[in-house]
Structures are given as C-alpha cells and as structure tokens.
Scaffold this motif. Structure first.
Motif, short mmCIF file in Angstrom:
data_model
loop_
_atom_site.label_atom_id
_atom_site.label_comp_id
_atom_site.label_asym_id
_atom_site.label_seq_id
_atom_site.Cartn_x
_atom_site.Cartn_y
_atom_site.Cartn_z
N SER A 100 0.82 -1.22 0.00
CA SER A 100 0.00 0.00 0.00
C SER A 100 0.85 1.26 0.00
CB SER A 100 -0.99 0.00 1.17
OG SER A 100 -0.32 -0.20 2.38
N ALA A 101 2.11 1.16 0.48
CA ALA A 101 3.00 2.33 0.50
C ALA A 101 4.43 1.87 0.70
CB ALA A 101 2.59 3.28 1.63
N LEU A 102 5.35 2.76 0.35
CA LEU A 102 6.78 2.56 0.62
C LEU A 102 7.25 3.77 1.39
CD1 LEU A 102 8.06 1.44 -2.91
CD2 LEU A 102 7.42 -0.03 -0.98
N ARG A 103 8.27 3.58 2.22
CA ARG A 103 8.82 4.71 2.96
C ARG A 103 10.31 4.48 3.21
NH1 ARG A 103 5.67 6.33 8.18
NH2 ARG A 103 4.16 6.85 6.57
N TRP A 104 11.11 5.51 2.91
CA TRP A 104 12.53 5.49 3.26
C TRP A 104 12.64 6.04 4.68
CZ3 TRP A 104 16.08 3.16 0.32
CH2 TRP A 104 15.83 3.00 -1.05
N VAL A 105 13.30 5.32 5.57
CA VAL A 105 13.44 5.77 6.95
C VAL A 105 14.91 5.74 7.37
CG1 VAL A 105 11.12 5.06 7.64
CG2 VAL A 105 13.01 3.48 7.94
N GLY A 106 15.26 6.66 8.26
CA GLY A 106 16.60 6.71 8.81
C GLY A 106 16.68 5.93 10.11
N ALA A 107 17.87 5.90 10.69
CA ALA A 107 18.11 5.15 11.92
C ALA A 107 17.24 5.64 13.07
CB ALA A 107 19.58 5.22 12.31
N ASP A 108 16.98 6.95 13.14
CA ASP A 108 16.18 7.49 14.24
C ASP A 108 14.72 7.09 14.13
OD1 ASP A 108 18.45 8.68 15.22
OD2 ASP A 108 17.97 10.67 14.45
N ALA A 109 14.17 7.08 12.90
CA ALA A 109 12.75 6.78 12.70
C ALA A 109 12.46 5.28 12.73
CB ALA A 109 12.27 7.37 11.38
N LEU A 110 13.45 4.47 12.42
CA LEU A 110 13.23 3.03 12.29
C LEU A 110 12.54 2.39 13.50
CD1 LEU A 110 13.51 0.55 10.50
CD2 LEU A 110 15.84 0.27 11.37
N PRO A 111 12.98 2.66 14.74
CA PRO A 111 12.33 2.01 15.88
C PRO A 111 10.89 2.48 16.12
CG PRO A 111 14.43 3.01 16.53
CD PRO A 111 14.16 3.42 15.13
N THR A 112 10.51 3.60 15.53
CA THR A 112 9.15 4.13 15.73
C THR A 112 8.15 3.53 14.73
OG1 THR A 112 9.35 6.02 14.22
CG2 THR A 112 10.16 6.32 16.49
N MET A 113 8.65 2.81 13.73
CA MET A 113 7.78 2.23 12.71
C MET A 113 7.08 0.99 13.27
SD MET A 113 8.19 4.28 10.16
CE MET A 113 7.38 3.40 8.83
N ASP A 114 5.84 0.76 12.84
CA ASP A 114 5.08 -0.42 13.27
C ASP A 114 5.50 -1.60 12.40
OD1 ASP A 114 3.26 -2.12 14.45
OD2 ASP A 114 1.53 -1.33 13.34
N LEU A 115 6.69 -2.14 12.70
CA LEU A 115 7.24 -3.25 11.93
C LEU A 115 6.54 -4.56 12.27
CD1 LEU A 115 11.13 -2.81 12.19
CD2 LEU A 115 9.68 -2.38 10.21
N VAL A 116 6.46 -5.45 11.28
CA VAL A 116 5.99 -6.80 11.56
C VAL A 116 6.96 -7.42 12.56
CG1 VAL A 116 4.81 -7.08 9.33
CG2 VAL A 116 7.19 -7.81 9.57
N ASP A 117 6.44 -8.26 13.42
CA ASP A 117 7.27 -8.85 14.48
C ASP A 117 8.49 -9.57 13.94
OD1 ASP A 117 5.46 -7.86 16.34
OD2 ASP A 117 4.38 -9.75 16.52
N ALA A 118 8.34 -10.27 12.83
CA ALA A 118 9.43 -11.07 12.28
C ALA A 118 10.66 -10.21 11.94
CB ALA A 118 8.97 -11.82 11.03
N ASP A 119 10.46 -8.96 11.53
CA ASP A 119 11.59 -8.10 11.13
C ASP A 119 12.26 -7.40 12.31
OD1 ASP A 119 11.03 -8.89 8.56
OD2 ASP A 119 10.33 -6.95 7.87
N ARG A 120 11.65 -7.45 13.48
CA ARG A 120 12.20 -6.74 14.65
C ARG A 120 13.54 -7.30 15.12
NH1 ARG A 120 9.80 -2.76 16.64
NH2 ARG A 120 7.71 -2.24 15.96
N LEU A 121 13.81 -8.57 14.85
CA LEU A 121 15.09 -9.18 15.25
C LEU A 121 16.26 -8.36 14.71
CD1 LEU A 121 16.86 -11.73 16.18
CD2 LEU A 121 16.67 -12.44 13.81
#
Length: 141
Positions: A100-121
C-alpha cells in the motif's frame, strides 16, 4: 515433516545512503498496515539471492545487487524460515506494486515504525547499517 526441506522466505535490507526502504503490507488482515522489509519466498531451483532479486523486481520494479545476509534467521509459521540480506539499488525507482505504500526511513525513525514482528530481530543491525552508511548522494553514484 522429516525429509522435507525448510522453505525459505527472503527479505531485503535495501538501503540508499542513510535510509532503509520499508514496505507497508496489504495482507493478511492481521498484518495489513504494518511495515516490513520487502521480499518473498524462494522458488524451487532459485538461490536465495536470485529469489530476492526477482521479488524486488516484481514488488518494487527495481534491479538490486544482493549482499551479505543479516545475522540470525526468524522461524515463521508453517515451517518457513525468514532470512534477510543487505541490498543496494542498481536501477529504477521503487514503486509500491504489491504494497500500500513505501517509505525510506533513517536510523532514528526506524524504531518508531510499526514493523511486523518477524523483522524486529534485525532492528539493532539495521540501525548500525544506517548509522555507518555514507549520506545520500544528490548525483549518480
């Protein structure tokens, strides 16, 4: 299930300078709206790198060079294993062809994204990659 090889799903840590590309899922319903590293299943006869390059072509419309695997695999339901690889854009501009969308994120924004659990590792490693990447270039590389 003995004797059955484990099916592998590959994901791309696609970076451009100090930014990482995340894709917003459309399905299944329980994951819709959450963000992930783009990728997909390895088909019979494909290497993991070939599968990831094909998936990025199909999902984003880009050609990428696939690099080293990130540390650690993630076990998924159904006997699948998720493995992520570093990737860099070779040609094209990423488009949300299957998301539905793409987003480029930096190191600061990355932890604030609602990532799927599998990618959090991979969060700590992804942040390290972004923090040690050279900045975005305004011209061709």
């Amino acid at each position: 299930m003995s004797g059955t090889p484990t099916a592998v799903v590959v994901a791309a840590a696609l970076t451009d300078g100090g930014s990482l590309l995340l894709a917003q899922r459309t399905r299944p319903p329980e994951l819709a709206g959450r963000w992930e590293l783009p990728g997909g299943k390895v088909e019979p006869g494909e290497s993991e790198e070939e599968a990831l390059a094909r998936e990025l072509r199909e999902e984003l419309g880009v050609e990428c060079a696939i690099g080293a695997a990130l540390r650690g695999d993630v076990d998924l339901p159904g006997g699948l294993v998720l493995r992520a690889y570093r990737a860099v854009l070779v040609s094209g501009t990423p488009a949300a062809l299957e998301h539905s969308a793409l987003r480029w994120v930096g190191a600061d924004a990355l932890p604030t994204m609602d990532l799927v659990d599998a990618d959090r590792l991979w969060l700590p490693e992804l942040q390290d990659i972004l923090l040690t990447s050279p900045g975005r270039s305004s011209g061709p590389s």
